[in-house]
Write a protein that holds these residues in place. Sequence first.
Motif, PDB file in Angstrom:
ATOM      1  N   LEU A 308      -3.350  -4.433 -11.645  1.00  0.00           N
ATOM      2  CA  LEU A 308      -2.941  -5.077 -10.400  1.00  0.00           C
ATOM      3  C   LEU A 308      -1.425  -5.156 -10.312  1.00  0.00           C
ATOM      4  O   LEU A 308      -0.841  -4.898  -9.244  1.00  0.00           O
ATOM      5  N   LYS A 309      -0.773  -5.483 -11.434  1.00  0.00           N
ATOM      6  CA  LYS A 309       0.691  -5.529 -11.436  1.00  0.00           C
ATOM      7  C   LYS A 309       1.276  -4.154 -11.149  1.00  0.00           C
ATOM      8  O   LYS A 309       2.263  -4.026 -10.415  1.00  0.00           O
ATOM      9  N   ASN A 313       3.631  -3.322  -8.087  1.00  0.00           N
ATOM     10  CA  ASN A 313       4.941  -2.683  -8.255  1.00  0.00           C
ATOM     11  C   ASN A 313       5.023  -1.394  -7.449  1.00  0.00           C
ATOM     12  O   ASN A 313       6.063  -1.072  -6.863  1.00  0.00           O
ATOM     13  N   LEU A 314       3.895  -0.647  -7.430  1.00  0.00           N
ATOM     14  CA  LEU A 314       3.868   0.596  -6.669  1.00  0.00           C
ATOM     15  C   LEU A 314       4.004   0.327  -5.176  1.00  0.00           C
ATOM     16  O   LEU A 314       4.754   1.013  -4.466  1.00  0.00           O
ATOM     17  N   ILE A 315       3.288  -0.706  -4.707  1.00  0.00           N
ATOM     18  CA  ILE A 315       3.371  -1.066  -3.285  1.00  0.00           C
ATOM     19  C   ILE A 315       4.784  -1.495  -2.936  1.00  0.00           C
ATOM     20  O   ILE A 315       5.339  -1.107  -1.891  1.00  0.00           O
ATOM     21  N   LEU A 316       5.378  -2.328  -3.837  1.00  0.00           N
ATOM     22  CA  LEU A 316       6.744  -2.784  -3.593  1.00  0.00           C
ATOM     23  C   LEU A 316       7.708  -1.605  -3.561  1.00  0.00           C
ATOM     24  O   LEU A 316       8.591  -1.528  -2.688  1.00  0.00           O
ATOM     25  N   ARG A 317       7.505  -0.685  -4.484  1.00  0.00           N
ATOM     26  CA  ARG A 317       8.369   0.491  -4.516  1.00  0.00           C
ATOM     27  C   ARG A 317       8.201   1.333  -3.255  1.00  0.00           C
ATOM     28  O   ARG A 317       9.170   1.815  -2.668  1.00  0.00           O
ATOM     29  N   MET A 318       6.934   1.495  -2.827  1.00  0.00           N
ATOM     30  CA  MET A 318       6.677   2.280  -1.623  1.00  0.00           C
ATOM     31  C   MET A 318       7.279   1.618  -0.394  1.00  0.00           C
ATOM     32  O   MET A 318       7.799   2.292   0.506  1.00  0.00           O
TER      33      MET A 318
END
Length: 542
Positions: A308-309, A313-318
């Motif tokens: 989930l983290k 992090n991936l969503i935040l990066r995207m």
Amino acid sequence: MTPLCCWNLEQIAPEDCSSLRPGEEALLFDRKQRFLRRCLECPRFLEDVRLLGNESDGLASLFPYAMEELLSQKMQLTALSRQFDSRNREIRFLHEIGQVLQSSMDLDEVLAMALTAVTSGKGFGLNRAILLLVDPERQLLRGHFAVGPRHRDEANRIWQEIASNDYSLEQMGQHFFEQKMVAEKDKFRDLLELLSVPLNRREHLFVKTLNEQRSLCVDDLYRETAIDRSQVEALGVRQLLLVPLVSHNNPIGLLLADNIINHQPIGEEDIHSLETFALPVSFAIERAAYYLKLQEKLAQITEANRRLKEQQNLILRMEKMALVGKLTANIAHSIRNPLTIIGGFARTLSRSTDLDDSRRSYIESIVKEARKLEEVLQEVLTYSESLHPTLDLWDVNQMLTGIYSGLSDDLRLHAIDGRLQLDPGLPLLRIDFKKLSYCIRSIISNALEAMPDGGSLNLSTRRQDDDALILIVDSGPGMDPETLQAATTPFFSTKDQGTGLGLSLCARILEGHGARLEIASELGVGTTFTIRLKLTSEGTHG
């Protein structure tokens, strides 16, 4: 009547009483104690009592009855004393073993301690113990663990080792758990598999005993019809004790015990002791099993949180990348129209200006620089639009052949030795042809710029497991770890001029393909770029 026994003498010599034992010299001078401890068991005294009973005196004739009752009471008292000592030892033993069972959360440690207690001379002293545990998922009473020798030679070796070390029961169980558990499992693996029984075989001896929750001692296993003949032969004993392990009315398993080596009969005391012992063992096994499940659930939750983290992090990066893409697209579009006008007018002026005109060099500089700006803007726009690739089946080898053909002039100009090696067995891959081509050209462009004084460039494809690999290897100066780590960061560049979007854009394009860009570099040796694409099964080369 002259007595045959010395019971009537206050003091005797050692040769007067054949019943005295070494260390009982005090009885030579103590008539009362000698009478109570030795005369009652002396054959000559009993003969005197019989002769006395034959006399006509009525009171004397009752004396043999009193003696008979007295001897019976003495025997009962001796038996009770032995039983008390046995129970006292059992309580101390259960206390010792119970402390380990209550404190341990490791299922294997609990089982090692429990079965060691059953087979140890300081415990119950049986030769062999076999544990069958209920497997609710597979609906099986499964052979899980066993302790004991499989033949007499091994038994002698084990008993000699125990005698020489003089372990306490707790030390013995701990030693077994730490050093012999794995070997013991392997030793009995075939037997444990053979003894496993499906729970739906309700008439089988093991399942029936477990369901009835009552201990059973089978005196002749070879005459028992409720057990498979192969299991009887594998066990190799006539007498077998079966003790159900039950916790809160839930069946936990079945404990089998026997004396396969010394063939000593299993008595009522053994059965009662093992039944008493089965209760804390059942609780300990159930608790350890619950703890193991809890640990597994905790590990699953921990792994889920980690994933989930990663997703967060991936969503935040995207989101950040999307914001960068949006900003760059807005800026690019704002600049593009004026730049197109500037470039267009400059080209028009260039065509209408004479070759000897002093202003022509300035106009050509404007045209050249405008073209550079247009290329930068195109790169920025490609970066901002790279989130959603248009995928289709393409021949990667054909794409690389086309790219390599267009490199001939650049390779010759930079004095670079080029090589193309393609794997003909690659299937068609689902890619965005345009974006992946841009990505490869961008990597090659960086490689060429890194070798201004010449070198080598190898472009190849190959298959590795479920991946198709595109490898671009240069003999340039390489990158240090810090540069390598930042290479795919947006706007990072080692050049004085440039957007720094090349490798970052390439990495983002590959993310849209579900692919990866791997970079391996060593200073003074060169750099290897590996594009790892997932294979598809929708088509192959002819």
